[in-house]
Design a protein around this motif. Structure first.
Motif, mmCIF file in Angstrom:
data_model
loop_
_atom_site.group_PDB
_atom_site.id
_atom_site.type_symbol
_atom_site.label_atom_id
_atom_site.label_comp_id
_atom_site.label_asym_id
_atom_site.label_seq_id
_atom_site.Cartn_x
_atom_site.Cartn_y
_atom_site.Cartn_z
ATOM 1 N N THR A 125 -9.625 -19.901 -11.884
ATOM 2 C CA THR A 125 -10.791 -19.639 -11.051
ATOM 3 C C THR A 125 -12.037 -19.706 -11.926
ATOM 4 O O THR A 125 -11.987 -19.483 -13.125
ATOM 5 N N SER A 126 -13.143 -20.014 -11.290
ATOM 6 C CA SER A 126 -14.417 -20.021 -12.013
ATOM 7 C C SER A 126 -15.070 -18.653 -11.846
ATOM 8 O O SER A 126 -14.684 -17.868 -10.971
ATOM 9 N N ALA A 127 -16.076 -18.381 -12.637
ATOM 10 C CA ALA A 127 -16.795 -17.112 -12.518
ATOM 11 C C ALA A 127 -17.431 -16.994 -11.135
ATOM 12 O O ALA A 127 -17.402 -15.919 -10.516
ATOM 13 N N GLY A 128 -17.973 -18.089 -10.622
ATOM 14 C CA GLY A 128 -18.581 -18.075 -9.291
ATOM 15 C C GLY A 128 -17.572 -17.753 -8.203
ATOM 16 O O GLY A 128 -17.846 -16.962 -7.295
ATOM 17 N N GLN A 129 -16.393 -18.370 -8.286
ATOM 18 C CA GLN A 129 -15.346 -18.081 -7.310
ATOM 19 C C GLN A 129 -14.897 -16.628 -7.405
ATOM 20 O O GLN A 129 -14.686 -15.963 -6.390
ATOM 21 N N LEU A 130 -14.751 -16.138 -8.619
ATOM 22 C CA LEU A 130 -14.312 -14.762 -8.820
ATOM 23 C C LEU A 130 -15.322 -13.776 -8.246
ATOM 24 O O LEU A 130 -14.959 -12.826 -7.546
ATOM 25 N N LEU A 131 -16.587 -14.000 -8.524
ATOM 26 C CA LEU A 131 -17.626 -13.104 -7.984
ATOM 27 C C LEU A 131 -17.675 -13.172 -6.460
ATOM 28 O O LEU A 131 -17.829 -12.147 -5.784
ATOM 29 N N GLY A 132 -17.506 -14.379 -5.890
ATOM 30 C CA GLY A 132 -17.466 -14.524 -4.446
ATOM 31 C C GLY A 132 -16.289 -13.777 -3.832
ATOM 32 O O GLY A 132 -16.416 -13.104 -2.807
ATOM 33 N N ASP A 133 -15.118 -13.874 -4.466
ATOM 34 C CA ASP A 133 -13.933 -13.155 -3.977
ATOM 35 C C ASP A 133 -14.148 -11.647 -4.051
ATOM 36 O O ASP A 133 -13.770 -10.910 -3.122
ATOM 37 N N LEU A 134 -14.755 -11.173 -5.138
ATOM 38 C CA LEU A 134 -15.033 -9.740 -5.257
ATOM 39 C C LEU A 134 -16.020 -9.275 -4.194
ATOM 40 O O LEU A 134 -15.874 -8.194 -3.611
ATOM 41 N N TRP A 135 -17.020 -10.092 -3.916
ATOM 42 C CA TRP A 135 -18.011 -9.749 -2.899
ATOM 43 C C TRP A 135 -17.363 -9.666 -1.512
ATOM 44 O O TRP A 135 -17.619 -8.725 -0.757
ATOM 45 N N ARG A 138 -15.274 -6.612 -1.021
ATOM 46 C CA ARG A 138 -16.056 -5.382 -0.931
ATOM 47 C C ARG A 138 -16.318 -5.098 0.516
ATOM 48 O O ARG A 138 -16.269 -4.108 1.094
#
Length: 138
Positions: A125-135, A138
């Motif tokens: 996963t990319s950092a962008g994908q990871l942050l999107g999944d975390l968002w 939430r």
């Protein structure tokens, strides 16, 4: 351990319960060893295919085609050391950092692919994908 004991251990490891239950009848048959070989190869192949699908690596340029002259500050020795996967034995994480377009994803995909080939489970996963999944979670 005799050859027959080794064959039986392989059959048990493969959970071939019917074969193990009739071991005294089949142990000396010439087809037992090839059967175990086929089963082990097929299971390894299916396992790799399943892990490749769930890893989400996608298509990527192999490391042998990577342009090591760009970017100028890429530590080739460090990347090659990571390809040995020693960091997995230490349960360590790696983070590849740099500006856009320098090949971070390509390098990470190659390391992930190497881990898959060695039998590990991977999720790319990319950092962008990871942050999107975390968002979204939430």
């Amino acid at each position: 351990m005799t050859d027959l004991d080794a064959l039986r251990a392989r059959a048990e490891a493969l959970h071939l319960h019917g074969l193990v239950a009739h071991w005294p009848e089949v142990a000396t048959q010439t087809w037992v060893a090839p059967l175990l070989d086929w089963e082990e190869r097929q299971r390894a192949c299916r396992s790799l295919e399943r892990r490749l699908q769930t890893a989400h690596i996608g298509r990527f340029k192999p490391l042998c085609d990577f342009d090591w002259n760009w970017p100028k500050r890429c530590d080739r020795a460090a990347i090659e050391a990571l390809m040995a996967l020693d960091f997995l034995k230490e349960a360590a994480n790696i983070v590849v950092v740099g500006p856009n377009g320098v090949g971070k994803s390509t390098l990470a995909q190659n390391i992930a692919h190497q881990a898959l080939i060695q039998g590990h489970t991977v999720l790319f996963t990319s950092a962008g994908q990871l942050l999107g999944d975390l968002w979204r979670a939430r």
